[in-house]
Design a protein around this motif. Structure first.
Motif, short mmCIF file in Angstrom:
data_model
loop_
_atom_site.label_atom_id
_atom_site.label_comp_id
_atom_site.label_asym_id
_atom_site.label_seq_id
_atom_site.Cartn_x
_atom_site.Cartn_y
_atom_site.Cartn_z
N ARG A 9 0.83 -1.22 0.00
CA ARG A 9 0.00 0.00 0.00
C ARG A 9 0.86 1.26 0.00
O ARG A 9 0.52 2.24 -0.67
CB ARG A 9 -0.95 -0.01 1.19
N GLN A 12 2.08 1.70 -3.49
CA GLN A 12 1.00 2.16 -4.37
C GLN A 12 0.71 3.63 -4.14
O GLN A 12 0.44 4.38 -5.09
CB GLN A 12 -0.27 1.33 -4.14
N GLN A 13 0.76 4.06 -2.91
CA GLN A 13 0.44 5.45 -2.58
C GLN A 13 1.56 6.40 -3.00
O GLN A 13 1.28 7.45 -3.57
CB GLN A 13 0.18 5.59 -1.07
N PRO A 60 -6.09 7.56 -1.34
CA PRO A 60 -7.35 7.23 -1.99
C PRO A 60 -8.13 6.17 -1.20
O PRO A 60 -7.54 5.30 -0.56
CB PRO A 60 -6.93 6.65 -3.36
N GLN A 61 -9.42 6.27 -1.26
CA GLN A 61 -10.31 5.35 -0.54
C GLN A 61 -10.00 3.89 -0.89
O GLN A 61 -10.11 3.02 -0.05
CB GLN A 61 -11.77 5.67 -0.87
N SER A 62 -9.58 3.63 -2.11
CA SER A 62 -9.31 2.27 -2.54
C SER A 62 -8.15 1.62 -1.77
O SER A 62 -8.02 0.40 -1.74
CB SER A 62 -9.00 2.22 -4.03
N LEU A 63 -7.31 2.42 -1.12
CA LEU A 63 -6.19 1.88 -0.36
C LEU A 63 -6.45 1.84 1.15
O LEU A 63 -5.60 1.42 1.91
CB LEU A 63 -4.93 2.72 -0.61
N HIS A 64 -7.62 2.28 1.57
CA HIS A 64 -7.92 2.28 3.02
C HIS A 64 -8.09 0.91 3.51
O HIS A 64 -8.08 -0.04 3.56
CB HIS A 64 -9.18 3.07 3.31
#
Length: 64
Positions: A9, A12-13, A60-64
């Motif tokens: 993560r 990715q971030q 992003p919300q997709s990584l929460h």
């Protein structure tokens, strides 16, 4: 959360190079004024550290 998931993560971030820099250099208040590296080295769970990253950066919300 496993440590491998945490680093996936982070990469990715921030991208691989910058993720390492953020982990080493950025002091996060939610981690008691420690860096990510310090918090993980001192036994802080990866999930708690990730939540602090999410609270500090525009993740992003997709990584929460």
């Amino acid at each position: 959360m496993r440590l491998t998931q945490f680093w996936e993560r982070m990469n990715q971030q921030f991208g691989e190079s910058y993720a390492q820099s953020v982990a080493k250099d950025y002091v996060i208040a939610e981690l008691g004024g420690r860096t990510i590296e310090q918090a993980l080295a001192e036994g802080e769970p990866a999930k708690r550290v990730w939540k602090a990253v999410v609270a500090t950066f525009d993740v992003p919300q997709s990584l929460h």
